[in-house]
Write an enzyme that holds these catalytic residues in place. Structure first.
Site, PDB file in Angstrom:
ATOM      1  N   SER A   1       0.832  -1.219   0.000  1.00  0.00           N
ATOM      2  CA  SER A   1       0.000   0.000   0.000  1.00  0.00           C
ATOM      3  C   SER A   1       0.865   1.266   0.000  1.00  0.00           C
ATOM      4  O   SER A   1       0.493   2.268  -0.616  1.00  0.00           O
ATOM      5  CB  SER A   1      -0.981  -0.005   1.173  1.00  0.00           C
ATOM      6  N   ASN A   2       2.023   1.228   0.662  1.00  0.00           N
ATOM      7  CA  ASN A   2       2.919   2.396   0.579  1.00  0.00           C
ATOM      8  C   ASN A   2       3.513   2.528  -0.820  1.00  0.00           C
ATOM      9  O   ASN A   2       3.684   3.641  -1.321  1.00  0.00           O
ATOM     10  CB  ASN A   2       4.035   2.291   1.622  1.00  0.00           C
TER      11      ASN A   2
ATOM     12  N   MET B   1      10.822  -6.971   3.775  1.00  0.00           N
ATOM     13  CA  MET B   1      11.035  -7.653   5.053  1.00  0.00           C
ATOM     14  C   MET B   1      12.433  -8.243   5.228  1.00  0.00           C
ATOM     15  O   MET B   1      12.639  -9.083   6.100  1.00  0.00           O
ATOM     16  CB  MET B   1       9.966  -8.746   5.242  1.00  0.00           C
TER      17      MET B   1
ATOM     18  N   LEU C   1      19.142  -5.406   4.773  1.00  0.00           N
ATOM     19  CA  LEU C   1      20.062  -5.262   3.640  1.00  0.00           C
ATOM     20  C   LEU C   1      21.494  -5.568   4.078  1.00  0.00           C
ATOM     21  O   LEU C   1      21.908  -5.247   5.190  1.00  0.00           O
ATOM     22  CB  LEU C   1      20.005  -3.840   3.081  1.00  0.00           C
TER      23      LEU C   1
ATOM     24  N   ASN D   1      13.415   4.140   4.116  1.00  0.00           N
ATOM     25  CA  ASN D   1      12.488   3.134   4.636  1.00  0.00           C
ATOM     26  C   ASN D   1      11.378   3.856   5.388  1.00  0.00           C
ATOM     27  O   ASN D   1      11.580   4.970   5.886  1.00  0.00           O
ATOM     28  CB  ASN D   1      13.212   2.189   5.595  1.00  0.00           C
TER      29      ASN D   1
ATOM     30  N   HIS E   1       8.688   3.240   8.622  1.00  0.00           N
ATOM     31  CA  HIS E   1       8.503   2.365   9.791  1.00  0.00           C
ATOM     32  C   HIS E   1       7.307   2.878  10.599  1.00  0.00           C
ATOM     33  O   HIS E   1       7.191   4.084  10.828  1.00  0.00           O
ATOM     34  CB  HIS E   1       9.770   2.385  10.650  1.00  0.00           C
TER      35      HIS E   1
HETATM   36  C1  GRF Z   1       3.975  -0.582   6.788  1.00  0.00           C
HETATM   37  O1  GRF Z   1       3.333  -0.464   8.018  1.00  0.00           O
HETATM   38  C2  GRF Z   1       5.383  -0.049   6.873  1.00  0.00           C
HETATM   39  O2  GRF Z   1       5.519   1.004   7.774  1.00  0.00           O
HETATM   40  C3  GRF Z   1       6.144  -1.248   7.355  1.00  0.00           C
HETATM   41  O3  GRF Z   1       5.552  -2.362   6.723  1.00  0.00           O
HETATM   42  C4  GRF Z   1       4.205  -2.027   6.402  1.00  0.00           C
HETATM   43  C5  GRF Z   1       4.068  -2.263   4.928  1.00  0.00           C
HETATM   44  O4  GRF Z   1       2.759  -2.093   4.481  1.00  0.00           O
HETATM   45  N1  GRF Z   1       7.562  -1.118   7.082  1.00  0.00           N
HETATM   46  P1  GRF Z   1       2.455  -1.981   2.928  1.00  0.00           P
HETATM   47  O5  GRF Z   1       3.049  -3.235   2.278  1.00  0.00           O
HETATM   48  O6  GRF Z   1       3.113  -0.748   2.420  1.00  0.00           O
HETATM   49  O7  GRF Z   1       0.969  -1.940   2.803  1.00  0.00           O
END
Ligand code: GRF
Length: 203
Positions: free
Chosen positions: A19-20, A96, A99, A113, A115
């Site tokens: 989603s990001n 996930m 690196l 990144n 978080h």
């Molecule tokens: C998000 O909460 C981000 O902050 C974390 O992992 C999640 C990823 O969500 N690192 P998406 O795949 O972007 O929906």
């Protein structure tokens, strides 16, 4: 800014939902992030749901599975793919894997990144659960540069989200995620604007 401004080439690394990634693609394609093109979405998971959205948006996708290789070997293949595509900035978005040193060195200062906590609090996995367990009254999200430390690199931007009395991990995560989708494009735009300004000053 002149029309001859460089177009920055972004790579987004995902492992899941994406989603990001989608928020970054939308912001680049709508011009909210100026002079920026998402050139490729790379994943270590062939089942990553975000791949479909990237394809629908006309963006190249690349699956680079770990498949029994060392972290260093896996990362070498990704770095080669980034170099081939002349990537300027790498955005981790729910990627996930940690690196390798060589990956970080190859793109030092050019890896971001996001978080779901107000770093330096609650680095690592399950940040929202950690926040609730500690009883904090404000949570949030952070965009930071990636270095060798776990979620510890220099901070670019943060958003605060109030924790409600009856929040669960799910409800808090949902409100934080809404802020992530605004924060990440803003942070990328800020970083690219800084690079543009530095390059213009050195002309
Ligand atoms: C998000 O909460 C981000 O902050 C974390 O992992 C999640 C990823 O969500 N690192 P998406 O795949 O972007 O929906």
């Amino acid at each position: 800014m002149s029309s001859s401004a460089k177009t920055f080439r972004l790579a987004i690394l995902i492992s899941g939902r994406g989603s990001n990634m989608a928020a970054l693609i939308d912001a680049a394609q709508s011009g909210q992030i100026a002079h920026c093109e998402v050139a490729v979405v790379i994943t270590d998971q062939s089942s990553a749901a975000g791949l479909q959205k990237a394809t629908e948006c006309g963006i190249e996708t690349l699956i680079v599975e770990r498949s029994g290789r060392s972290r260093a070997e896996h990362d070498r293949e990704i770095v080669a793919a980034l170099r081939e595509r002349q990537i300027d900035l790498v955005c981790l978005a729910g990627y996930m894997r940690i690196l390798s040193r060589d990956f970080i060195d190859a793109y030092r200062g050019r890896i971001l990144n996001i978080h779901p906590s107000l770093l330096p609090s609650f680095a690592g996995l399950d940040a929202q659960k950690q926040a609730l367990a500690h009883g904090v009254k404000v949570a949030g999200c952070t965009v930071h540069f990636v270095d060798e430390t776990l979620d510890g690199g220099p901070i670019v931007a943060q958003r605060v989200v109030s924790v409600l009395e009856d929040d669960t991990v799910e409800t808090l995560s949902k409100r934080i995620l809404e802020q992530e989708h605004e924060l990440y494009p803003e942070a990328v735009a800020t970083v690219l604007a800084r690079v543009q300004a530095t390059q213009a000053a050195s002309l």
